[in-house]
Scaffold this motif. Structure first.
Motif, mmCIF file in Angstrom:
data_model
loop_
_atom_site.group_PDB
_atom_site.id
_atom_site.type_symbol
_atom_site.label_atom_id
_atom_site.label_comp_id
_atom_site.label_asym_id
_atom_site.label_seq_id
_atom_site.Cartn_x
_atom_site.Cartn_y
_atom_site.Cartn_z
ATOM 1 N N MET A 33 20.644 -16.862 56.165
ATOM 2 C CA MET A 33 21.558 -17.338 55.124
ATOM 3 C C MET A 33 21.101 -18.712 54.668
ATOM 4 S SD MET A 33 25.682 -17.849 55.315
ATOM 5 C CE MET A 33 25.613 -18.815 56.819
ATOM 6 N N ASP A 34 20.842 -18.841 53.375
ATOM 7 C CA ASP A 34 20.532 -20.154 52.800
ATOM 8 C C ASP A 34 21.869 -20.835 52.523
ATOM 9 O OD1 ASP A 34 19.947 -22.321 51.229
ATOM 10 O OD2 ASP A 34 18.536 -21.269 49.918
ATOM 11 N N GLY A 35 22.335 -21.580 53.525
ATOM 12 C CA GLY A 35 23.688 -22.138 53.483
ATOM 13 C C GLY A 35 23.953 -22.996 52.270
ATOM 14 N N THR A 36 22.984 -23.844 51.903
ATOM 15 C CA THR A 36 23.180 -24.743 50.763
ATOM 16 C C THR A 36 23.315 -23.947 49.469
ATOM 17 O OG1 THR A 36 21.848 -26.395 51.894
ATOM 18 C CG2 THR A 36 22.178 -26.708 49.538
ATOM 19 N N SER A 37 22.453 -22.964 49.309
ATOM 20 C CA SER A 37 22.465 -22.159 48.087
ATOM 21 C C SER A 37 23.770 -21.358 47.974
ATOM 22 C CB SER A 37 21.253 -21.230 48.109
ATOM 23 O OG SER A 37 21.377 -20.243 47.138
ATOM 24 N N VAL A 38 24.198 -20.762 49.089
ATOM 25 C CA VAL A 38 25.418 -19.951 49.069
ATOM 26 C C VAL A 38 26.645 -20.829 48.812
ATOM 27 C CG1 VAL A 38 26.935 -18.474 50.462
ATOM 28 C CG2 VAL A 38 24.462 -18.146 50.552
ATOM 29 N N PHE A 39 26.677 -21.986 49.468
ATOM 30 C CA PHE A 39 27.813 -22.894 49.275
ATOM 31 C C PHE A 39 27.924 -23.291 47.806
ATOM 32 C CE2 PHE A 39 29.835 -27.010 49.010
ATOM 33 C CZ PHE A 39 30.929 -26.867 49.828
ATOM 34 N N ASN A 40 26.784 -23.678 47.232
ATOM 35 C CA ASN A 40 26.806 -24.124 45.843
ATOM 36 C C ASN A 40 27.181 -22.987 44.898
ATOM 37 O OD1 ASN A 40 24.943 -25.037 43.186
ATOM 38 N ND2 ASN A 40 26.175 -26.599 44.181
ATOM 39 N N PHE A 41 26.704 -21.805 45.177
ATOM 40 C CA PHE A 41 27.061 -20.622 44.372
ATOM 41 C C PHE A 41 28.577 -20.401 44.385
ATOM 42 C CE2 PHE A 41 28.107 -16.224 45.928
ATOM 43 C CZ PHE A 41 28.370 -15.637 44.696
ATOM 44 N N VAL A 42 29.168 -20.461 45.554
ATOM 45 C CA VAL A 42 30.607 -20.193 45.681
ATOM 46 C C VAL A 42 31.415 -21.261 44.935
ATOM 47 C CG1 VAL A 42 32.531 -20.094 47.309
ATOM 48 C CG2 VAL A 42 30.396 -18.916 47.839
ATOM 49 N N GLN A 43 31.052 -22.535 45.148
ATOM 50 C CA GLN A 43 31.831 -23.614 44.527
ATOM 51 C C GLN A 43 31.666 -23.626 43.006
ATOM 52 O OE1 GLN A 43 33.936 -25.392 46.397
ATOM 53 N NE2 GLN A 43 33.199 -24.367 48.246
ATOM 54 N N THR A 44 30.518 -23.169 42.538
ATOM 55 C CA THR A 44 30.252 -23.187 41.086
ATOM 56 C C THR A 44 30.844 -21.972 40.382
ATOM 57 O OG1 THR A 44 28.178 -24.348 41.522
ATOM 58 C CG2 THR A 44 28.400 -23.326 39.358
ATOM 59 N N GLU A 45 30.741 -20.811 41.000
ATOM 60 C CA GLU A 45 31.086 -19.567 40.294
ATOM 61 C C GLU A 45 32.516 -19.066 40.522
ATOM 62 O OE1 GLU A 45 29.241 -18.477 38.074
ATOM 63 O OE2 GLU A 45 27.245 -19.249 38.547
ATOM 64 N N VAL A 46 33.072 -19.316 41.697
ATOM 65 C CA VAL A 46 34.379 -18.704 42.001
ATOM 66 C C VAL A 46 35.530 -19.319 41.186
ATOM 67 C CG1 VAL A 46 36.077 -18.258 43.822
ATOM 68 C CG2 VAL A 46 33.641 -17.843 44.254
#
Lengths: 76, 354
Positions: free
Chosen positions: B232-245
């Motif tokens: 899991m690319d934690g930084t990428s996933v975190f940023n995706f969630v905060q930006t898109e959700v």
């Protein structure tokens, strides 16, 4: 600034944050270190750093971190 | 993509959790980090305890156990099941579909549809969408949606980024036709260009599993994992969630003409406490309305976290009253989806142990 430096030294005591301006490039902070720092900053400055601002570029040096604190409504 | 569904309803939700509960404090010494540092993360991320299957338990075991429980409790009749949808990333085999294995094991009728869907943390919503679409057929009156994963078996126990968060679980959701005054509104998006953000690199045909892919490696962050394990690319996933959700849920408010304050609960996927608190803060939603207690108590079980959040936090109330609930799932694919639904007066809504 001193408080933030102490937080960084508490998270990664093996690195010299006082003489570096490339925390991410130099490998001083990984993604979970950043999350730990954000949690400490939120609690100490009574802010909530916006989730979209939690990206490595915003934690590269002490000035960038200070900007985040100010953006979140904290005072240095 | 926006979707609207008329006259469909959820009539029951059951969560199946393995009995085996492992505490983070007992695992902290497995990781290549000072204990104090791991314990600090425990509080922030919500690491506490998680449910883990043994080395032989598969998705079909958890699902069959849940279905047999409902059948024996007279909450579900075998011959009423017209479709069995299984959402999982950890199937029993490549071939055949695990849903067919479950059908055979339970002795369900042949005149039905079984299908597997490979989806992760958005898989509860994707499964519901599929169930609603099947129910538009005259011959399909009742769909059983199964969500299940045993991801602990594909995660390195020496990877502190992933293993403490992972939990194994299954859920059974009954979906039927029914008169609903308010439609179910949903939106869903995908971005396959970021597929590598959550991936198990080896074990498929692109990179078959070999002795080399089984070797533990340190990618540079002191975690040890092999190419057979979840990365899991934690930084990428975190940023995706905060930006898109948040914008996705705002679009859902607009589409459904529902005000944020009129939503009783936000039952979101449960990646970790920190990520959910940041989402709640940015969306100005109270932590009471957006529970984040599933990782702490059971672990992140991918598409099973949403039904687990519902059964754990609202299980009793939902059996005699209803709430307006906003669901949201986001993860592997990348895939993200949200849904506005009136949920309640269920025939059952609780947790059992396997």
């Amino acid at each position: 600034m001193e408080k933030v430096l102490r937080m960084l030294e508490e998270i990664r005591p093996e690195f010299d944050f006082r003489n570096s301006s490339n925390f991410i490039q130099n490998g001083f902070l990984d993604s979970l270190d950043i999350i730990t720092l954000v949690s400490m900053l939120d609690e100490y400055f009574h802010i909530s750093i916006n989730g979209t601002d939690i990206i490595p570029e915003n934690f590269e040096d002490i000035e960038s971190i200070n900007k985040l604190i100010l953006k979140g409504g904290g005072t240095l | 993509m926006n979707l609207t569904f008329q006259n469909k309803k959820i009539t029951g939700i059951l969560t199946v959790l393995p009995k085996n509960e492992v505490k983070f404090d007992d695992e902290a010494s497995n990781y290549n980090f000072p204990i104090e540092k791991s314990l600090r993360l425990k509080k922030i991320m919500g690491y506490n305890k998680h449910r883990i299957v043994d080395e032989e338990t598969c998705v079909s075991d958890l699902c069959a156990f849940g279905l047999e429980h409902l059948i024996e409790s007279n909450l579900l009749k075998k011959d009423e099941i017209d479709a069995l949808i299984l959402v999982t990333q950890t199937p029993d085999h490549f071939i055949p579909p695990t849903s067919n294995i479950i059908q055979g094991r339970l002795g369900l009728k042949q005149d039905m549809i079984c299908m597997d869907i490979n989806q992760g943390c958005a898989g509860y919503l994707l499964g519901l969408i599929q169930a609603f679409m099947l129910l538009d057929q005259d011959s399909i009156k009742k769909v059983v949606l199964l969500n299940a994963d045993v991801l602990s078996r594909k995660t390195s126990s020496k990877d502190r980024n992933s293993y403490p968060l992972v939990g194994d679980a299954a859920s059974v959701t009954i979906v039927e036709r029914g008169v609903q005054n308010v439609p179910i509104y949903c939106n869903i998006k995908m971005d396959g260009s970021k597929a590598n953000s959550l991936i198990i690199p080896a074990g498929g045909l692109r990179m078959p599993s070999t002795p080399e892919t089984s070797e533990l490696e340190d990618p540079g962050d002191s975690n040890l994992r092999s190419k057979n394990d979840l990365i899991m690319d934690g930084t990428s996933v975190f940023n995706f969630v905060q930006t898109e959700v948040p914008p996705m849920v705002s679009d859902l408010f607009e589409m459904s003409k529902v005000n944020k304050d009129d939503v009783d609960y936000f039952m979101f996927h449960q990646p970790n406490r920190f990520m959910l608190e940041k989402l709640a803060d940015s969306m100005e939603i109270s932590y009471e309305k957006m529970p984040n207690n599933v990782v702490t108590n059971f672990g992140n079980s991918s598409s099973v976290t949403i039904p687990t959040t519902i059964t754990f936090n609202l299980g009793e109330q939902l059996q005699y009253r209803s709430y307006k609930i906003c669901l949201a799932g986001f993860g592997a694919g990348l895939t993200w989806s949200s849904m506005m639904i009136e949920l309640g007066n269920l025939d059952f809504c609780y947790i059992i142990e396997y």
